[in-house]
Structure formats: C-alpha cells, structure tokens
Design a protein around this motif. Structure first.
Motif, PDB file in Angstrom:
ATOM      1  N   ALA A 109      30.406 -90.762 -22.435  1.00  0.00           N
ATOM      2  CA  ALA A 109      30.251 -89.717 -21.422  1.00  0.00           C
ATOM      3  C   ALA A 109      30.643 -90.251 -20.049  1.00  0.00           C
ATOM      4  N   ALA A 110      30.250 -91.504 -19.783  1.00  0.00           N
ATOM      5  CA  ALA A 110      30.591 -92.110 -18.491  1.00  0.00           C
ATOM      6  C   ALA A 110      32.103 -92.225 -18.328  1.00  0.00           C
ATOM      7  N   PHE A 111      32.765 -92.605 -19.409  1.00  0.00           N
ATOM      8  CA  PHE A 111      34.220 -92.709 -19.364  1.00  0.00           C
ATOM      9  C   PHE A 111      34.845 -91.339 -19.079  1.00  0.00           C
ATOM     10  N   ALA A 144      34.285 -83.085 -19.214  1.00  0.00           N
ATOM     11  CA  ALA A 144      35.003 -84.310 -19.584  1.00  0.00           C
ATOM     12  C   ALA A 144      34.033 -85.351 -20.136  1.00  0.00           C
ATOM     13  N   GLY A 145      32.848 -85.430 -19.531  1.00  0.00           N
ATOM     14  CA  GLY A 145      31.828 -86.350 -20.027  1.00  0.00           C
ATOM     15  C   GLY A 145      31.436 -86.002 -21.454  1.00  0.00           C
ATOM     16  N   PHE A 146      31.304 -84.699 -21.706  1.00  0.00           N
ATOM     17  CA  PHE A 146      30.950 -84.238 -23.040  1.00  0.00           C
ATOM     18  C   PHE A 146      32.034 -84.626 -24.047  1.00  0.00           C
ATOM     19  N   LEU A 147      33.300 -84.443 -23.645  1.00  0.00           N
ATOM     20  CA  LEU A 147      34.393 -84.805 -24.553  1.00  0.00           C
ATOM     21  C   LEU A 147      34.377 -86.303 -24.852  1.00  0.00           C
ATOM     22  N   ALA A 270      25.669 -86.202 -21.717  1.00  0.00           N
ATOM     23  CA  ALA A 270      26.794 -86.056 -20.783  1.00  0.00           C
ATOM     24  C   ALA A 270      26.333 -85.417 -19.473  1.00  0.00           C
ATOM     25  N   LEU A 271      25.401 -84.457 -19.580  1.00  0.00           N
ATOM     26  CA  LEU A 271      24.866 -83.802 -18.376  1.00  0.00           C
ATOM     27  C   LEU A 271      24.268 -84.825 -17.416  1.00  0.00           C
TER      28      LEU A 271
END
Lengths: 352, 252
Positions: A109-111, A144-147, A270-271
């Motif tokens: 998620a950080a990426f 994007a974090g979720f992906l 991710a949130l």
C-alpha cells in the motif's frame, strides 16, 4: 431439585463477561483520550480542555481542535482498523503471525501511495519532517495504495494455495514482498524531484501527526460498514477454527470468505497507510492479547481487538509525544519497539 | 430412500480415485464404508458432502440433486465429521453451537442455544461446556465434534473414522451414540470404519471399496473370509459370537 446451573446459563454469564471486558476497554479509551488531549507542548488543564472543546473562542480551542483532536482521532481510527485487520487476517489465513504489516501488504500500500504521490502527482514532498508529504488527491492516493496492497494479497494467497504451507513460510513470503515493495518505494523516492530524507521516513515509520480533517473523514466513513461486515461473518470465522472442511460442511464458502476478508483488510490498511504511512505491529499484537483474555470467538474478538488496537496506538502516540519532549517521534517507531519483541515471542511459542 | 449415490466418479488431477460408485441408504440406517487406506473412502464422503466437486454421477438427498442445492441447504441436510478436527481456541459450548451456523442470521438465536444445551446434556458434556476444546482428551473432543454435527439437525450424518483415536470404552460409547441417534432421529449415517469388528457390531449395511470401486455391498453376510482376504490381503476366520460375526485374523 437441580441446583446446578444449566450449561446455557453458564454460557450466558460467560459471554456477558466478554461484553464487560469490551466496556472496560471503552472506559480506558475515554481516559486515554482525555490524557492525550492534555499532554503536549502546551499543557492543558481539565478546565482548559472542557472550555476549549465547547467554546471556539477559548484560548486552548484551536490547539485542541486543530492539533490534538485530529491526531487523536487518527490514532483511534487507524488503531481500530488495525485490530480488525489482524484478527480477520489471522483467522482467514489460519496463521497467528498474519497482519497487513508482517505479510507485506502495508508495504504494498505504501508503494502504491508513493507511486500516486510522486509519479502521478497526487501530492507534494516537502523538507519539513512533520508534513513531509502533502496529499492533494486523497482518492487517487488511496486507490493506488489499494492496488499496491492487492498485489501483496495476490502473492500471499498464491503462497497460501500451496498444500501444507506452514505459517512460517507464509511469513517468509511476506518478508520477501515487504522487501520488494520497500525497494520499490525507495526507487521512486530516489528519482523524485525533491529527494528529502524526511519523505523517506514518511513511509517507513508512519505517524498520526499527518492527519488532517479531510483525510480523516475518508478514513472514518468506512469504519462502520467494515465493522458490520466483519461482525456479520463472525460465525464464519469461528467455523474456520475447526478447520476448512468443517467450515465448508457448515455451509461456509471458505474461498470467498478468505478472498473478501483479504480484500477488505487490504483496503482498510491502504486507507491508513496512504494518509499516515506504515505503522507496524499493532495489527499483529492486539488480536493476540485479546485472544488470551477472551478466546477466539470472533463475535467478541474482532470488536475488542479493534478497541485494544485503538488504545495501543493512542497510548503509543501519547508516549511518542512525551518521551523525549519537545521532540515528537513518529508513532511507528514506538509501536515497532513494542511490537518486535512480541512478534519474536509469538514465533517462539509456535515452535513448541 | 434418503441418500442415493449413483455412478459417482472422481479424479484428483488425472488419477481416478472413485469409479462408478453406487449405493443407497435408508432413514435410520447405519452404513459402514470399509476398505484399505487410499481406497477412496474419505474422498467418497467429501463428494457426498460436496466439499469435493465430482464430475460424473449423481448424488440425491431426499430426491433432490445435491449439486443443485445451495451451500446452506446442503449444510442443513448433511452433517459431516472429518477425519481430524482442529482444536481451536473456543469453548465446548461455542464449538457445538457452531453446528447451528446453517440456521443463523447475525447471531445464534434462543432456540440455537437451547438445542445446544440439550445435545450437551444428551452426550453428557454439560460439565465441559466452558472448557476450551484444546484442553480436551481425544474422546471428549470426538464427542464434542459429534455433538456439533448432531445439533445441525441433519438428515444424513457422514463420519470419517469417528473411533480411530479413541480407547476401547470411548469407541463403544461413540458408536452407541451414533447408532442411537440414527434410530431415534431417523438419520442415515454413513461411517468410514477401520475396525471391522466394531463395524459388524453396529452397522446395518456395509460398503467395501477397493481401488475406488465398490467391491462388495450388502448386509453382514457379505463379510466372508474370501472378501476380507481380497480386500485387505489378510487371512481371517469368522466366528459367531452371541449372534455377531467376529473377524479373527490368522497368525501372520
């Protein structure tokens, strides 16, 4: 006359005790919140706090509403998510070491978030440590974090499909994913226009200080639906306790339960990661502590782990603000100091 | 006919495990599945329960095709006890109450709690109600798992080696319970057994599997020295003891 209590009566008393423990946690949370409002660069008395909360003209009001409350709320909400994430992931993966952090999902998620901010321009980097990263487009960043998290989940689920995979092997896969994503994040930062050290720390050690009201709302909106979803499936998670086949024989679609559980926990992780950065170990240890106290009945384990997660993160953050005051540490450093020994302890217990 | 298994075939990847398996079970009947390790007994149980998806054949429960039923409907008709149960960190009461899962909405109802209480009483498990199942002995655990399958209120009970880890007294106790509930509640029980004498003592019918196919099926009369030799590769004599055939292996 039968003077012995029936098993149903005993069971009722037993379940009520668990509810009481949850209430006890809520009381501890309230006390900690008051303590957290009080502690800080400007020390506020109880009078200042009450006055400041109610009256926007009071001297403490802006400190309370603009600095302390968002920070406290961020700790509460993120901790609450983390407690739920850990208890659900440990259940669906049948792995006591599972959590978004140990499985490399937070790092994914950080990426993703870093990619959105640096490459897609969803935010800006600054050289101050506290607000090193400003998120201008929170939706794109979370997405994007979720992906990124999903990529981590897919890897974990593929490993989990291999027959007889031990919990330790899954953790090793998590270590690999985590290393890969962290390298990816470093790579992005290396080529970013402003490559400050502060921005690197953002994703390595998360900090609730970054919370601003705008981001907080997005985090809060999903809290209730996610909690309700997990509670609705509490008995499904319980059935997994007796093994996959037993759960299936009770009509539980274990594959979709696992997939849904993993997707929802990666979304919530991710949130928090997108706005606060990676905060480790809370999601791992709070379900462990609660399990020791109330057992593995997920009807109670999920909400109480969530409450304990909120409590741990809030107390850690308050400690991070006061240990070497006036310097404020990112809370991720404090949770890592507490969580890493606990992680080792769990590994050693599993070996026996 | 409450359960009818018609021409079931199942393969793991390309290895056929079950071929053309047919048998029927009536209400209140206890059928033992016999055969050597790897003859497809457990696979057959999982196919009936639809945990494994079979490609060939048809399984009917109360004249309904199991494949066309919803997961929850299957769970309301068929109780299943796998070969080994994991010992989760739940109390006995929780573990048994879980059998009501197919009937639950958000949570267990008063009725679910009452039924759990009753079954614990029937199986003499009341005093264990708040014990954690990872603290139980093998015999106690087996009874708890059986209680869970019974509280499910099934029409069909599938038990995979329910006595394999138990001492003599517990073996008899568990088999007595199974026979009793089958008769009283008109449940069709299909039980995978390794102990032929235990099977002979408690079952109404026998199905012998060999290399995934039915080698013999019927009443006690099918258990002959020849059949046993063909199935297990062991020479035996069969004596009659108080009306029950007793299989005695010859010196090896």
């Amino acid at each position: 006359m039968n003077f012995r209590n029936s098993s149903a009566k005993l069971y009722e008393v037993y379940t009520k005790k668990k509810v009481l423990i949850a209430f006890f946690l809520i009381i501890l949370l309230i006390v900690s919140v008051i303590g957290a409002i009080k502690v800080g660069a400007a020390d506020l008395s109880i009078y200042d706090i009450i006055h400041g909360l109610l009256n926007s003209d009071a001297p403490g009001s802006s400190i309370i509403w603009n600095i302390r409350i968002p920070r406290i709320l961020a700790a509460l909400v993120a901790g609450f998510y983390m407690g739920m994430e850990g208890s659900v992931m440990q259940s669906v993966l049948r792995n006591p070491l599972a959590s978004p952090y140990t499985m490399g999902i937070s790092q994914g998620a950080a990426f993703g978030a870093a990619f959105a901010i640096i490459v897609l321009g969803a935010g800006t980097l600054h050289s101050t440590q506290a607000h090193a990263v400003m998120v201008n487009n929170p939706y794109l960043t979370v997405l994007a974090g979720f992906l990124g998290a999903i990529i981590g989940v897919i890897a974990i689920l593929l490993v989990a499909r291999v027959r007889n995979v031990t919990p330790e092997v899954m953790i090793l896969a998590g270590v690999a994913m985590s290393a890969l994503f962290s390298a990816g994040t470093m790579f992005l930062q290396y080529f970013a226009t402003e490559t400050q050290l502060a921005a690197t720390i953002f994703w390595t050690f998360g900090d609730v200080e970054r919370a601003v009201w705008n981001d907080l709302w997005i985090m809060i909106i999903f809290l209730m639906p996610v909690l309700l979803y997990f509670l609705y499936h509490a008995w499904d998670y319980n059935s997994l306790e007796s093994g996959e086949e037993t759960a299936q024989s009770l009509g539980v679609n274990t594959h979709s339960l696992r997939l849904q559980g993993m997707l929802i926990t990666s979304f919530t992780s991710a949130l928090t990661v997108a706005f606060l950065g990676v905060i480790g170990f809370v999601s791992l240890i709070s379900p462990h502590i609660m399990r020791r106290i109330i057992g593995n009945d997920h009807r109670f384990l999920i909400p109480s782990s969530a409450l304990l997660g909120a409590l741990i993160l809030l107390i850690s953050d308050t400690a991070a603000r006061s240990i070497i005051s006036p310097i404020v540490l990112p809370v991720g450093i404090v949770t890592a100091f507490m969580g890493a020994p606990m992680f080792l302890y769990i590994i050693m217990k599993m070996r026996r | 006919m409450i359960l009818s298994v018609e021409k079931i075939g199942f393969s793991y990847k390309n290895n056929p495990v079950l071929l053309d398996v047919n048998f029927k079970v009536k209400k209140g009947e206890l059928v033992s599945i016999l055969g050597v390790n790897g003859s497809g007994k457990s696979t057959l149980m999982k196919c009936i329960n639809r945990i494994l998806k079979y490609k060939q054949g048809l399984i009917m429960v109360e004249d309904r095709n199991v494949k066309k039923m919803k997961e929850i409907e299957v769970a309301q008709k068929i109780g299943y006890v796998p070969q080994s149960s994991e010992r989760g960190f739940l109390t006995v009461f929780d573990a048994v109450l879980m059998g009501r899962k197919p009937y639950m909405g958000w949570d267990a109802s008063k009725k679910d709690i009452k039924l759990t209480e009753d079954i614990l009483e029937t199986l003499n498990l009341e005093e264990y109600a708040l014990r954690y199942i990872n603290e139980l002995s093998g015999g106690e655990l087996q009874k708890v798992v059986l209680a869970r399958a019974l509280v499910q209120n099934p029409k069909i009970l599938l038990l995979d080696e329910p006595t394999s880890d138990l001492d003599l007294k517990n073996q008899l106790e568990v088999m007595e319970i199974i026979r009793e509930v089958s008769k009283v509640h008109k449940i069709a029980s299909v039980v995978v057994m390794h102990d032929i004498n235990l099977a002979l003592r408690y079952s109404d019918k026998f199905v012998i599997l060999k290399e995934g196919q039915i080698f013999a099926a019927g009443g006690r009369d099918i258990i002959t020295p020849d059949i046993i030799k063909e199935t297990y590769g062991v020479e035996v004599e069969i004596e009659n003891f108080q009306g029950i055939p007793l299989v005695i292996p010859k010196s090896y």
